[in-house]
Structure formats: structure tokens, C-alpha cells
Design a protein around this motif. Structure first.
Motif, PDB file in Angstrom:
ATOM      1  N   UNK A 114       0.815  -1.198   0.000  1.00 11.13           N
ATOM      2  CA  UNK A 114       0.000   0.000   0.000  1.00 11.13           C
ATOM      3  C   UNK A 114       0.855   1.257   0.000  1.00 11.13           C
ATOM      4  N   UNK A 115       0.416   2.254  -0.739  1.00 14.36           N
ATOM      5  CA  UNK A 115       1.050   3.571  -0.735  1.00 14.36           C
ATOM      6  C   UNK A 115      -0.015   4.609  -0.405  1.00 14.36           C
ATOM      7  N   UNK A 116       0.418   5.762   0.028  1.00 14.50           N
ATOM      8  CA  UNK A 116      -0.525   6.823   0.360  1.00 14.50           C
ATOM      9  C   UNK A 116      -1.152   7.387  -0.906  1.00 14.50           C
ATOM     10  N   UNK A 117      -2.432   7.703  -0.815  1.00 14.86           N
ATOM     11  CA  UNK A 117      -3.088   8.377  -1.938  1.00 14.86           C
ATOM     12  C   UNK A 117      -2.630   9.838  -1.939  1.00 14.86           C
ATOM     13  N   UNK A 118      -2.943  10.561  -3.003  1.00 16.98           N
ATOM     14  CA  UNK A 118      -2.558  11.978  -3.076  1.00 16.98           C
ATOM     15  C   UNK A 118      -3.187  12.773  -1.937  1.00 16.98           C
ATOM     16  N   UNK A 120      -4.097  11.663   1.024  1.00 13.43           N
ATOM     17  CA  UNK A 120      -3.429  11.304   2.278  1.00 13.43           C
ATOM     18  C   UNK A 120      -2.060  11.981   2.373  1.00 13.43           C
ATOM     19  N   UNK A 121      -1.345  12.041   1.270  1.00 19.83           N
ATOM     20  CA  UNK A 121      -0.035  12.688   1.259  1.00 19.83           C
ATOM     21  C   UNK A 121      -0.158  14.180   1.554  1.00 19.83           C
ATOM     22  N   UNK A 122      -1.175  14.838   0.996  1.00 20.71           N
ATOM     23  CA  UNK A 122      -1.410  16.253   1.270  1.00 20.71           C
ATOM     24  C   UNK A 122      -1.680  16.450   2.762  1.00 20.71           C
ATOM     25  N   UNK A 123      -2.474  15.560   3.352  1.00 24.63           N
ATOM     26  CA  UNK A 123      -2.766  15.644   4.787  1.00 24.63           C
ATOM     27  C   UNK A 123      -1.497  15.491   5.617  1.00 24.63           C
ATOM     28  N   UNK A 124      -0.647  14.545   5.231  1.00 21.78           N
ATOM     29  CA  UNK A 124       0.619  14.346   5.949  1.00 21.78           C
ATOM     30  C   UNK A 124       1.488  15.595   5.854  1.00 21.78           C
ATOM     31  N   UNK A 125       1.615  16.168   4.675  1.00 21.73           N
ATOM     32  CA  UNK A 125       2.464  17.348   4.493  1.00 21.73           C
ATOM     33  C   UNK A 125       1.910  18.564   5.238  1.00 21.73           C
ATOM     34  N   UNK A 126       0.595  18.742   5.227  1.00 19.22           N
ATOM     35  CA  UNK A 126      -0.004  19.859   5.973  1.00 19.22           C
ATOM     36  C   UNK A 126       0.232  19.700   7.464  1.00 19.22           C
ATOM     37  N   UNK A 127       0.074  18.484   7.955  1.00 19.71           N
ATOM     38  CA  UNK A 127       0.301  18.225   9.377  1.00 19.71           C
ATOM     39  C   UNK A 127       1.772  18.419   9.724  1.00 19.71           C
ATOM     40  N   UNK A 128       2.663  18.012   8.827  1.00 20.55           N
ATOM     41  CA  UNK A 128       4.099  18.155   9.074  1.00 20.55           C
ATOM     42  C   UNK A 128       4.483  19.619   9.253  1.00 20.55           C
TER      43      UNK A 128
END
Length: 154
Positions: A114-118, A120-128
């Protein structure tokens, strides 16, 4: 008091058997042993049981219960630790034969694909971006690195 007379139960023998390991067993709770950094709960009824009374079927049932819970990797690690414990008991003359003899390890787990969807990746980057230094930067860098690998730009 000799070692063999003081280690007749699982609860008494388990902490002693792992005392010489790389890491000391941090608990003396019956039925809990250490596997790497994880505590693995072994059937609680083993706690005050005589180690000579624990059967192959009980060891298999313990491992199978972990498999049924959806934890095949933990089941494999648990069998490895249980086997080491009973081999230690055999080596110390506490039991004549290990109940783990002949038990096959659970099937190997396959790596996740499994890889992160786009999104999910946006959510990770915003949280970071909201995390304090250096954690946010590290998460963002790892996410970008992963994205580059996925796109073939490693």
C-alpha cells in the motif's frame, strides 16, 4: 536451593531464562515474555503451571490464537521466543524434551504494497508543517523522498 527446584513453573522460569539475553525481561508477570522490544502475552494459564505439563498442543493453540487475531508476525516471533525458552529448560535439565519439537513456524508474512493516496499525502504534508522543528521538516523530507522514489527519481 538449586536452579531446577526453583524453576518448576512457567512464571518462575521465564524471567530467569531471559535474564542472560541481550535485554533483561522487564516484567515478572506470569505469561508475559519479551520478544525484542515487544512484550508477548502467553496464555495466562501457563503462569503457575509446571513447565513439564505444557504440551505441544497448547503451544500450537497459543500461536494459532495469535494468527486468528490477525497477527502472523507476532505469532512467528512468539513461537521463536517460546522455542528458545523451552530449549533453555532442556539445557538446564528442567524438562526432558521441548514441547516445541516438530512445530512449524507460521507462514511468512508478505511485505505491504500500500502507498498513500494523493489526498493522504497532502494531509501528511499539511500536518508536518504544524510540527515543531525538526520533526516537521523530517516528515516533509521523508514524504518528498518517498514521492520521488515512487516517480522513479530516486
Amino acid at each position: 536451593m538449586s536452579l531446577s527446584s526453583s524453576c518448576r513453573t512457567f512464571a518462575a522460569a521465564a524471567p530467569i531464562s531471559f535474564a542472560g539475553a541481550r535485554r533483561r525481561c522487564p516484567t515478572r508477570k506470569p505469561g508475559v515474555i519479551l520478544c525484542g522490544d515487544r512484550r508477548i502475552c502467553i496464555d495466562a494459564q501457563w503462569g503457575e503451571r509446571q513447565i513439564t505439563e505444557i504440551t505441544r498442543a497448547e503451544v500450537r493453540a497459543c500461536v494459532d490464537a495469535m494468527m486468528l487475531r490477525g497477527a502472523p508476525a507476532m505469532a512467528g516471533r512468539a513461537l521463536k521466543v517460546i522455542r528458545a525458552f523451552f530449549n533453555w529448560c532442556v539445557g538446564r535439565g528442567l524438562i526432558e524434551a521441548s514441547p516445541c519439537v516438530g512445530l512449524m513456524p507460521p507462514p511468512a508474512t508478505r511485505p505491504r504494497d500500500r502507498v498513500l493516496s494523493d489526498d493522504e499525502l497532502v494531509t501528511v504534508l499539511r500536518t508536518a508543517r504544524t510540527l515543531p522543528h525538526p520533526f516537521g521538516s523530517i516528515v516533509a523530507m521523508l514524504a518528498e523522498r518517498g514521492r520521488g522514489v515512487a516517480l522513479g527519481r530516486a
